[in-house]
Write a protein that holds these residues in place. Structure first.
Motif, PDB file in Angstrom:
ATOM      1  N   VAL A  19       0.576  -1.422   0.172  1.00  0.00           N
ATOM      2  CA  VAL A  19      -0.681   0.114   0.441  1.00  0.00           C
ATOM      3  C   VAL A  19       0.590   0.849   0.177  1.00  0.00           C
ATOM      4  O   VAL A  19       1.998   1.297   0.144  1.00  0.00           O
ATOM      5  N   ALA A  20       0.303   2.303  -0.522  1.00  0.00           N
ATOM      6  CA  ALA A  20       0.685   3.257  -0.243  1.00  0.00           C
ATOM      7  C   ALA A  20       0.811   3.760   0.989  1.00  0.00           C
ATOM      8  O   ALA A  20      -0.021   3.755   2.245  1.00  0.00           O
ATOM      9  N   GLU A  21       2.175   5.024   0.954  1.00  0.00           N
ATOM     10  CA  GLU A  21       1.540   5.083   2.589  1.00  0.00           C
ATOM     11  C   GLU A  21       0.992   5.940   3.370  1.00  0.00           C
ATOM     12  O   GLU A  21       0.498   6.533   2.261  1.00  0.00           O
ATOM     13  N   GLY A  22       0.729   5.725   4.138  1.00  0.00           N
ATOM     14  CA  GLY A  22      -1.008   6.399   4.824  1.00  0.00           C
ATOM     15  C   GLY A  22      -1.866   5.298   4.089  1.00  0.00           C
ATOM     16  O   GLY A  22      -3.483   5.597   4.896  1.00  0.00           O
ATOM     17  N   GLY A  23      -1.490   4.222   3.734  1.00  0.00           N
ATOM     18  CA  GLY A  23      -2.564   3.376   3.282  1.00  0.00           C
ATOM     19  C   GLY A  23      -3.029   1.988   4.026  1.00  0.00           C
ATOM     20  O   GLY A  23      -3.990   1.765   3.637  1.00  0.00           O
ATOM     21  N   GLN A  24      -2.638   2.242   4.963  1.00  0.00           N
ATOM     22  CA  GLN A  24      -3.000   0.794   5.895  1.00  0.00           C
ATOM     23  C   GLN A  24      -4.003   0.470   6.145  1.00  0.00           C
ATOM     24  O   GLN A  24      -4.912  -0.417   6.178  1.00  0.00           O
ATOM     25  N   GLU A  25      -5.099   1.482   6.906  1.00  0.00           N
ATOM     26  CA  GLU A  25      -6.047   1.460   8.126  1.00  0.00           C
ATOM     27  C   GLU A  25      -7.289   1.573   6.680  1.00  0.00           C
ATOM     28  O   GLU A  25      -8.200   1.251   7.468  1.00  0.00           O
ATOM     29  N   SER A  53       2.556  -4.315   8.604  1.00  0.00           N
ATOM     30  CA  SER A  53       3.730  -3.591   9.054  1.00  0.00           C
ATOM     31  C   SER A  53       3.631  -2.641   9.793  1.00  0.00           C
ATOM     32  O   SER A  53       3.208  -2.077   9.575  1.00  0.00           O
ATOM     33  N   HIS A  54       5.023  -2.955  10.207  1.00  0.00           N
ATOM     34  CA  HIS A  54       5.622  -1.589  11.174  1.00  0.00           C
ATOM     35  C   HIS A  54       6.258  -1.191   9.573  1.00  0.00           C
ATOM     36  O   HIS A  54       6.403   0.389  10.906  1.00  0.00           O
ATOM     37  N   ASP A  55       6.182  -0.561   8.890  1.00  0.00           N
ATOM     38  CA  ASP A  55       6.990   0.605   8.378  1.00  0.00           C
ATOM     39  C   ASP A  55       5.417   0.944   7.015  1.00  0.00           C
ATOM     40  O   ASP A  55       5.840   1.487   7.039  1.00  0.00           O
ATOM     41  N   GLY A  56       4.639   0.714   7.794  1.00  0.00           N
ATOM     42  CA  GLY A  56       3.269   1.118   7.027  1.00  0.00           C
ATOM     43  C   GLY A  56       2.785   0.843   5.340  1.00  0.00           C
ATOM     44  O   GLY A  56       2.344   1.875   4.840  1.00  0.00           O
ATOM     45  N   THR A  57       3.851   0.226   5.022  1.00  0.00           N
ATOM     46  CA  THR A  57       3.869  -0.409   3.359  1.00  0.00           C
ATOM     47  C   THR A  57       2.657  -1.765   3.057  1.00  0.00           C
ATOM     48  O   THR A  57       3.132  -1.729   2.026  1.00  0.00           O
ATOM     49  N   ARG A  58       3.017  -2.266   4.527  1.00  0.00           N
ATOM     50  CA  ARG A  58       2.274  -3.544   3.325  1.00  0.00           C
ATOM     51  C   ARG A  58       0.661  -3.656   4.797  1.00  0.00           C
ATOM     52  O   ARG A  58       1.035  -3.638   5.662  1.00  0.00           O
ATOM     53  N   VAL A  59       0.292  -4.502   4.494  1.00  0.00           N
ATOM     54  CA  VAL A  59      -1.644  -5.582   5.419  1.00  0.00           C
ATOM     55  C   VAL A  59      -1.495  -6.950   4.829  1.00  0.00           C
ATOM     56  O   VAL A  59      -1.368  -7.429   3.081  1.00  0.00           O
TER      57      VAL A  59
END
Length: 106
Positions: A19-25, A53-59
Motif C-alpha cells: 500500500v501507499a504510505e498512509g494506506g494501511q487503515e 507491517s511496522h513500516d506502514g507499507t504492507r497489509v
C-alpha cells in the motif's frame, strides 16, 4: 479463530498487499468489511486475520476456509459484493493458497 494444524484439509489464503504510505487503515477497514460479509454469507468460511507491517507499507491477510470448495464460494461472494475490485483501490495484492505443512510450538 485460525486453525493452524497440518492434515486438516483447511485451505489458507495468504495475501500480502503493498500500500501507499498512509494506506494501511483504509485497506484494513475494507478487508474487515469483506471478512464480516463472508462470515455471514459463506458457511465454509472459517477465519480472517489481518496484519499491518511496522513500516506502514504492507497489509497481510491470513484467511481460512474449510476446504477448496468453500474457498471458491468465498471468492464468488467477494467478487459478487465488489470486494475484489475494491481491493485494487488500496494497493497491490500478492495472493497464494497454502496448506499447513508443519507447526512448531514451545
Amino acid at each position: 479463530m485460525p486453525i493452524i494444524r497440518a492434515g486438516t484439509g483447511i485451505v489458507t489464503q495468504i495475501n500480502v498487499f503493498t500500500v501507499a504510505e498512509g494506506g494501511q487503515e483504509a485497506l484494513l477497514d475494507h478487508l474487515s468489511q469483506a471478512a464480516r460479509c463472508c462470515r455471514a454469507a459463506v458457511p465454509g468460511w472459517l477465519s480472517a486475520s489481518l496484519h499491518r507491517s511496522h513500516d506502514g507499507t504492507r497489509v497481510a491477510n491470513y484467511a481460512q476456509c474449510r476446504d477448496l470448495a468453500s474457498w471458491h464460494a468465498v471468492m464468488e461472494c467477494l467478487h459478487r459484493e465488489g470486494f475484489i475490485d475494491g481491493n485494487r483501490r488500496f494497493g497491490t495484492a500478492s495472493p497464494g493458497l497454502y496448506d499447513v505443512a508443519a507447526t512448531f510450538e514451545r
